[in-house]
Scaffold this active site. Structure first.
Site, mmCIF file in Angstrom:
data_model
loop_
_atom_site.group_PDB
_atom_site.id
_atom_site.type_symbol
_atom_site.label_atom_id
_atom_site.label_comp_id
_atom_site.label_asym_id
_atom_site.label_seq_id
_atom_site.Cartn_x
_atom_site.Cartn_y
_atom_site.Cartn_z
ATOM 1 N N ARG A 39 28.225 11.260 40.091
ATOM 2 C CA ARG A 39 28.188 11.762 38.709
ATOM 3 C C ARG A 39 28.335 10.638 37.690
ATOM 4 N NH1 ARG A 39 31.427 17.573 39.096
ATOM 5 N NH2 ARG A 39 29.549 18.819 39.445
ATOM 6 N N LYS A 200 28.322 33.041 52.404
ATOM 7 C CA LYS A 200 28.445 34.440 51.997
ATOM 8 C C LYS A 200 27.347 34.940 51.079
ATOM 9 C CE LYS A 200 33.388 35.003 52.463
ATOM 10 N NZ LYS A 200 34.638 35.163 51.724
ATOM 11 N N GLY A 357 26.934 23.101 45.045
ATOM 12 C CA GLY A 357 27.963 23.068 46.084
ATOM 13 C C GLY A 357 27.711 22.103 47.227
ATOM 14 N N GLY A 380 28.164 25.023 39.944
ATOM 15 C CA GLY A 380 28.038 26.313 39.264
ATOM 16 C C GLY A 380 26.872 26.372 38.283
HETATM 17 C C1 3PG Z 1 31.967 21.047 38.280
HETATM 18 O O1 3PG Z 1 32.659 20.244 38.918
HETATM 19 O O2 3PG Z 1 31.341 21.983 38.818
HETATM 20 C C2 3PG Z 1 31.829 20.838 36.803
HETATM 21 O O3 3PG Z 1 32.384 19.637 36.421
HETATM 22 C C3 3PG Z 1 32.419 22.004 36.062
HETATM 23 O O4 3PG Z 1 33.784 22.116 36.374
HETATM 24 P P1 3PG Z 1 34.490 23.530 36.272
HETATM 25 O O5 3PG Z 1 33.907 24.381 37.355
HETATM 26 O O6 3PG Z 1 35.952 23.286 36.435
HETATM 27 O O7 3PG Z 1 34.150 24.112 34.914
HETATM 28 MG MG MG Z 2 32.589 24.358 39.312
#
Ligand code: 3PG
Ligand code: MG
Length: 401
Positions: A39, A200, A357, A380
């Site tokens: 990142r 899942k 993920g 996410g």
């Molecule tokens: C992540 O690691 O998915 C992003 O930096 C967002 O973090 P968060 O899910 O804690 O909002």
């Molecule tokens: Mg996250």
């Protein structure tokens, strides 16, 4: 794709204070070492470009989930040296993102300097997108650049709010990510194949429902495939399976049929009696899973079918591994499909976009990530984008006039 203002639209920024939202939420080991700097590497081009153009580059970022107050092991001071190393440029640090600490540090900046402000989530106003907090952040800048696609599913002060106070631009990584996603699913070359794996179904219902309407074939692998197989009346033995989601699985399959999307489920599997590396295993047809065994990977016939679809595809979107890739030998299917996708991409026959993920870890494990067209570092946010959801941090960057 809607038009976004990018760094190309930013001219004459020497001496300007540019607030750059980056995602520095990187994994750190117990000894304090950053274990994966991807990142940081991704946001480096934006930071260095702005610095070279003489801007005062002020970095805003979150780290962990500190819930609105300072937490020592979620201080961004812990990753300053990793950022220095990746940028090849010494950065400054201020121990608060608003108030006198931040203001003094900014007042002392020279053109081209790079300053990292402390974790925005140390203030409750960040996640609440509180107007007072947003104004306090905005006071420190002339321009806002968002380069944190992976945090764009959050409507927080530093990801969304700031764009209402300052002229807002997409950074290079944000831009690259949006362009890749557009090629993957927004306006893709057909046929489009999606691979969705992972444990899942319950965490991916919205994703599957959106994909069946938009892709030509949906490959379902990983533990979640068992739920679909069981929903068709096949005994999956001791395999991970969400039996209560049988109706949901059948509904998704019916939606796929109505949308002319082929559902590709495993026809064979690698089964074992224990979930551990090197466990004794055998390959069985999908309707022959022994009652005391669990499927830990899809089998060779299934891999051949997946690879066939990859060969036919012009576009591939991938989220989630096909099997328990973290324990050998149950990584075989994921590795084989990833390698094939990488080869097709290298040969110019496929646009391949992956993210979310475990996916990056799985593709790295297969040695395939570098040859994919694009691998997102978002978890996410990538999922929500694939689900067709609105991402607040992206929406505010769309050019209106
Ligand atoms: C992540 O690691 O998915 C992003 O930096 C967002 O973090 P968060 O899910 O804690 O909002
Ligand atoms: Mg996250």
């Amino acid at each position: 794709m809607p038009a976004f203002k990018t760094l190309d639209d930013l001219t004459d920024i020497a001496a300007k204070r540019v607030l750059v939202r980056v995602d520095l939420n990187v994994p750190v080991a117990a000894d304090g070492k950053v274990t994966d700097a991807t990142r940081i590497e991704r946001v480096a081009p934006t930071i260095l470009e702005l610095s070279k153009k003489g801007a005062k580059v002020i970095l805003l970022a979150h780290f962990g989930r500190p819930k609105g107050e300072p937490v020592a092991d979620m201080s961004l001071s812990l990753i300053v040296s990793a950022v220095n190393q990746v940028l090849g440029h010494k950065i400054l640090f201020a121990s608060d993102c608003i108030g006198p600490e931040a203001q003094q540090a900014i007042a002392g900046m020279k053109n081209g300097d790079i300053l990292l402000l402390e974790n925005t989530r140390f203030h409750k106003g960040e996640e609440k997108n509180d107007p007072g907090f947003t104004e306090a952040l905005a006071k420190n800048g002339d321009i806002f650049v968002n380069d944190a696609f992976s945090a764009a599913h959050r409507a927080h002060a530093s990801t969304e709010g700031l764009a209402h106070h300052l002229p807002a631009y997409a950074g290079r990584t944000m831009q690259e990510e949006l362009e890749a996603l557009e090629k993957g699913l927004g306006n893709p070359a057909r046929p489009v194949v999606a691979i969705v794996g992972g444990a899942k179904v319950s965490t991916k219902i919205d994703l599957l429902q959106n994909l069946v309407k938009r892709v030509d074939a949906l490959v379902i692998g990983g533990g979640m495939a068992n739920t679909f197989i069981a929903a068709q009346g096949i005994d999956v033995g001791k395999s991970l399976c969400e039996h209560d989601l049988a109706d949901t699985a059948r509904k998704i399959m019916a939606e796929a049929e109505a949308s002319n999307c082929a559902i590709v489920l495993p026809v064979d599997g690698v089964v074992a009696r224990e979930f551990k590396a090197g466990a004794a295993n055998e390959v069985v047809d999908i309707d022959k899973i022994p009652a005391d065994a669990m499927m830990l990977d899809v089998g060779p016939k299934s891999v051949a079918a997946v690879n066939d679809w990859i060969s036919k595809a012009s576009t591939l979107v991938w989220n989630g591994p096909l099997g328990a890739f973290e324990i050998a030998p149950f990584d075989k299917a994921t590795v084989a499909a990833a390698k094939h996708a990488a080869e097709q991409t290298k040969a110019g026959k496929l646009t391949s976009v992956a993210g979310g993920g475990d996916t990056v870890a799985a593709l790295n494990h297969a040695g395939a990530a570098d040859d994919f067209s694009y691998v997102s570092t978002a978890g996410g946010a990538f999922l929500e984008w694939m689900e067709g959801k609105y991402l607040p941090g992206v929406s505010v960057l769309i050019k209106t006039a």
